[in-house]
Design an enzyme around this catalytic site. Structure first.
Site, PDB file in Angstrom:
ATOM      1  N   SER A   1      -5.327  -9.811   3.633  1.00  0.00           N
ATOM      2  CA  SER A   1      -5.323 -10.616   4.857  1.00  0.00           C
ATOM      3  C   SER A   1      -5.599 -12.083   4.524  1.00  0.00           C
ATOM      4  O   SER A   1      -4.879 -12.676   3.722  1.00  0.00           O
ATOM      5  CB  SER A   1      -6.334 -10.054   5.857  1.00  0.00           C
ATOM      6  OG  SER A   1      -6.214 -10.687   7.106  1.00  0.00           O
TER       7      SER A   1
ATOM      8  N   HIS B   1      -2.794  -8.991  12.510  1.00  0.00           N
ATOM      9  CA  HIS B   1      -1.617  -8.374  11.888  1.00  0.00           C
ATOM     10  C   HIS B   1      -0.857  -7.467  12.850  1.00  0.00           C
ATOM     11  O   HIS B   1      -0.322  -6.430  12.469  1.00  0.00           O
ATOM     12  CB  HIS B   1      -2.016  -7.623  10.609  1.00  0.00           C
ATOM     13  CG  HIS B   1      -2.766  -8.491   9.647  1.00  0.00           C
ATOM     14  ND1 HIS B   1      -2.164  -9.544   9.010  1.00  0.00           N
ATOM     15  CD2 HIS B   1      -4.073  -8.508   9.282  1.00  0.00           C
ATOM     16  CE1 HIS B   1      -3.075 -10.165   8.264  1.00  0.00           C
ATOM     17  NE2 HIS B   1      -4.231  -9.561   8.427  1.00  0.00           N
TER      18      HIS B   1
END
Length: 305
Positions: A86, A190
């Site tokens: 991430s 996401h």
């Protein structure tokens, strides 16, 4: 072959930056970054409580700063490959020479602000599923309207969606899942919920001039090595609204012949996954400067090899 990896949001804990600021020059370096991005990193990394550093706009710059600072403490490290989970991909971009430290901190500050703004539109979150078969879990999540936002390997999947959807998941777990654990994040990262942040990040990225990676840069979009700085930056922009495929990153580490993985501060999560998914690969997490000697020994072994 050594892989240097950087953790994502949720790895932060109150006070975790404190011991790193005691290293020579570290406090001055962090003060300079703080002035540049308009955020007191030292305060948040030493005195803020868990709720304060859960704020996306705070957590993300804090994690990138800690990752860069702890990696620098290792000395002149030239890993065989780098990757990040991430927001850790921005830290990895710094390791690879794609972005200098100032550009990485500037980009992550804008990323954090944009994602926090997107998260404020709808109350959303993320939860980790412990146990179960990944294929069964993914199908179940999709049935509930949730997104498998992180497919981490070693049997771990992170679901993301609205708080109502996550509450249903807690009562209606996929077959074989032992537990659903809410994560210390402030939004459904996401996923499509982050779409508004993509445009803001694209504008921020347009002001940067990336260099091509000096070492193998493994993207968590699909586990592929990315050869150009322009593509790394493009993937960093799109990544905020697309799932993290850390499982594919670990498959690539294996294909590259990885024999050791060092996770920068606040390390622990990614080496935990590697221990289960990559047996035989040595792992080390830089939790505090007390771990530096062991990390340097591991680096020395690989330098000799």
């Amino acid at each position: 072959m050594l892989v240097l990896v950087a953790p994502g949001q949720g790895a932060q804990t109150p006070g975790f930056l404190t011991p790193w600021l005691e290293l020579p020059g570290a406090a001055d370096r962090v003060a300079g970054w703080s002035d540049a991005i308009g955020l007191d990193l030292a305060h948040y990394g030493t005195k803020a409580d868990a709720e304060e550093i859960r704020d996306t706009a705070v957590a993300q710059p804090l994690l990138v700063a800690a990752g860069i600072l702890s990696a620098a403490a290792l000395g002149d490290v030239v890993p065989g490959a780098v990757a990040g989970h991430s927001v850790g991909e921005i830290t990895a971009a710094s390791f690879a020479g794609v972005l200098d430290d100032a550009a990485a901190l500037t980009l992550v500050r804008k990323r954090g602000l944009a994602m926090a703004e997107a998260a404020a539109i709808t109350e959303t979150g993320m939860s980790a599923l412990l146990g179960g078969d990944p294929e069964v879990s993914v199908a179940h999540l999709e049935k509930l309207g949730l997104t498998p936002a992180n497919v981490n390997g070693a049997g771990q999947i992170v679901a993301a969606g609205t708080l109502e959807q996550l509450a249903v998941l807690n009562e209606d777990k996929p077959e074989g899942v032992r537990k659903v654990v809410p994560l210390k994040v402030a939004g459904a990262f996401h996923t499509h919920h982050m779409a508004p942040a993509v445009d803001a990040l694209a504008q921020a990225a347009a002001d940067l001039t990336p260099a091509d990676p000096k070492v193998t840069y493994v993207s968590n979009k699909d586990g592929q090595a990315v050869a150009t700085g322009a593509e790394v930056l493009q993937r960093l922009v799109g990544q905020v609204a697309n799932p993290v495929r850390w499982d594919l990153c670990m498959e690539t580490f294996k294909e590259l012949g990885a024999t050791a993985i060092i996770e920068v501060s606040p390390g622990g999560t990614l080496v935990g996954l590697a221990k289960r998914a990559l047996p035989g690969v040595k792992t080390l997490a830089l939790k505090t400067p007390d771990d530096l000697d062991a990390a340097r020994e591991l680096l020395a072994e690989h330098a000799q090899a």
